[in-house]
Design an enzyme around this catalytic site. Structure first.
Site, PDB file in Angstrom:
ATOM      1  N   ASP A  51       0.870  -1.178   0.145  1.00  0.00           N
ATOM      2  CA  ASP A  51       0.182   0.025   0.179  1.00  0.00           C
ATOM      3  C   ASP A  51       0.972   1.060  -0.028  1.00  0.00           C
ATOM      4  O   ASP A  51       0.327   2.386  -0.108  1.00  0.00           O
ATOM      5  CB  ASP A  51      -0.821  -0.021   1.075  1.00  0.00           C
ATOM      6  N   SER A  52       2.222   1.074  -0.010  1.00  0.00           N
ATOM      7  CA  SER A  52       3.225   2.225  -0.123  1.00  0.00           C
ATOM      8  C   SER A  52       2.859   2.780  -1.495  1.00  0.00           C
ATOM      9  O   SER A  52       3.372   4.049  -1.827  1.00  0.00           O
ATOM     10  CB  SER A  52       4.538   1.756   0.014  1.00  0.00           C
ATOM     11  N   ASP A  90      -1.146  -6.046  -0.765  1.00  0.00           N
ATOM     12  CA  ASP A  90      -1.444  -5.585   0.488  1.00  0.00           C
ATOM     13  C   ASP A  90      -2.929  -5.258   0.519  1.00  0.00           C
ATOM     14  O   ASP A  90      -3.749  -4.761  -0.348  1.00  0.00           O
ATOM     15  CB  ASP A  90      -0.706  -4.024   0.825  1.00  0.00           C
ATOM     16  N   LYS A 119      -1.114  -9.554   2.561  1.00  0.00           N
ATOM     17  CA  LYS A 119      -0.566  -8.928   3.887  1.00  0.00           C
ATOM     18  C   LYS A 119      -1.576  -7.798   4.305  1.00  0.00           C
ATOM     19  O   LYS A 119      -2.142  -7.228   3.626  1.00  0.00           O
ATOM     20  CB  LYS A 119       0.890  -8.074   3.267  1.00  0.00           C
ATOM     21  N   GLU A 121      -1.894  -5.599   8.319  1.00  0.00           N
ATOM     22  CA  GLU A 121      -1.354  -4.952   9.749  1.00  0.00           C
ATOM     23  C   GLU A 121      -2.110  -5.214  10.951  1.00  0.00           C
ATOM     24  O   GLU A 121      -3.398  -5.362  10.764  1.00  0.00           O
ATOM     25  CB  GLU A 121      -0.926  -3.445   9.398  1.00  0.00           C
ATOM     26  N   GLU A 188       8.207  -4.058  11.200  1.00  0.00           N
ATOM     27  CA  GLU A 188       8.744  -2.856  10.576  1.00  0.00           C
ATOM     28  C   GLU A 188       9.323  -1.682  11.805  1.00  0.00           C
ATOM     29  O   GLU A 188       8.589  -1.469  12.585  1.00  0.00           O
ATOM     30  CB  GLU A 188       7.533  -1.857   9.941  1.00  0.00           C
TER      31      GLU A 188
HETATM   32  O1  KIV Z   1       3.572  -1.303   1.657  1.00  0.00           O
HETATM   33  C1  KIV Z   1       4.653  -1.577   1.866  1.00  0.00           C
HETATM   34  O2  KIV Z   1       5.628  -1.144   1.096  1.00  0.00           O
HETATM   35  C2  KIV Z   1       5.215  -2.202   3.012  1.00  0.00           C
HETATM   36  C3  KIV Z   1       6.389  -2.374   3.352  1.00  0.00           C
HETATM   37  C4  KIV Z   1       7.158  -1.317   3.857  1.00  0.00           C
HETATM   38  C5  KIV Z   1       6.853  -3.824   4.267  1.00  0.00           C
HETATM   39  O3  KIV Z   1       3.999  -2.507   3.701  1.00  0.00           O
END
Ligand code: KIV
Length: 271
Positions: A51-52, A90, A119, A121, A188
């Site tokens: 999600d970055s 994500d 993934k 959180e 993280e």
């Molecule tokens: O979204 C992302 O890039 C992440 C990484 C920092 C693990 O979750």
């Protein structure tokens, strides 16, 4: 080029503990087809459509500002590269916080777009939603420590688990994620010693970012690895290229060649 000869699967990742003699896992974010091709050619184990995407590609100030639809769009692009690397998508903020049904539908959209796992959180309080996703046969990677989707609760993007009480909660969360069935956990921005403890007490691999060298793997944002951005970077970022400078110079050269009537030349023209 070190393209691997076998497809990376979730069971292969799950058993990848450095303490058992495995070499550290390498996960890099990727948001599109050409990047996925490069990452796969280079031989990364996992491509994370993180999600970055929100910050890195869209220019937003946080990761919460991205939708399932947008993640799906980019998972499709990455999956079109047919990588041997495992593609993980994500789950955006609020896509796994409401009903179990809503959570499973959102995870399934990311899988249908081509990801092999999702993934998300959070620790103990996310366990029931994770179970619902796992019950739909979708593998889940956990994410603890600095969980950027919680930036309002955390009061910003700060190193987590420095206090003993916080560290204890994180260790409990890590065990809860392992017990429910996550196949790996991203750690993280936590102290090295805490990452070491968590890694040594879990059977599933940990993948660190700003968590020191003792994890079972490392993850980095592709644009940080390449030095895309001309701005201050986190302590753990080691750029392997000054892409910002190289790309700017290349475009400046192109501009000059056009202005000087040097591009295109005769051999670059059709006859
Ligand atoms: O979204 C992302 O890039 C992440 C990484 C920092 C693990 O979750």
């Amino acid at each position: 080029m070190s393209e691997r000869d076998h497809i990376i699967t979730v069971p292969l990742i799950t058993s990848n503990k450095v303490s058992n003699g495995s070499s550290p896992l390498v996960m890099v974010t990727g948001y599109d087809y050409p990047t996925a091709q490069i990452l796969d050619q280079a031989g990364v184990d996992i491509i994370l459509v993180g999600d970055s995407l929100s910050n890195v590609v869209m220019g937003n100030s946080n990761t919460a500002d991205i939708s399932v639809k947008e993640i799906v769009h980019h998972v499709k692009a990455v999956s079109n590269a047919n990588t041997k690397a495992l593609v993980v998508g994500d789950m955006p903020w609020l896509s796994y916080h409401l009903s179990y049904k809503n959570t499973v539908i959102n995870a399934s959209k990311i899988i249908k777009a081509g990801a092999k796992a999702v993934k998300l959180e959070g620790g103990k309080k996310r366990v029931d939603h994770i179970k619902a996703i796992l019950d739909a046969e979708i593998p889940v990677m956990g994410h603890l420590g600095l969980t950027p989707q919680s930036f309002n609760v955390l009061g910003g993007f700060k190193v987590q688990g420095k206090l003993e009480a916080q560290a204890e909660i994180l260790i409990q969360d890590a065990h809860a994620l392992e017990e429910v069935g996550c196949f790996s956990i991203v750690l993280e921005a936590i102290p090295r010693s805490l990452a070491n403890t968590v890694t040594n007490t879990l059977k599933i691999p940990t993948i660190g970012i700003g968590a020191g060298p003792d994890c079972d793997g490392q993850v980095i944002v592709f644009h940080d690895l390449l030095g895309f951005f001309n701005k201050s970077k986190a302590k753990f970022v080691r750029p392997y290229l000054d892409f910002n400078k190289l790309a700017t110079e290349a475009v400046e050269k192109f501009i000059k060649d056009v202005k000087d009537h040097d591009y295109p030349n005769d051999s670059e023209s059709y006859h």
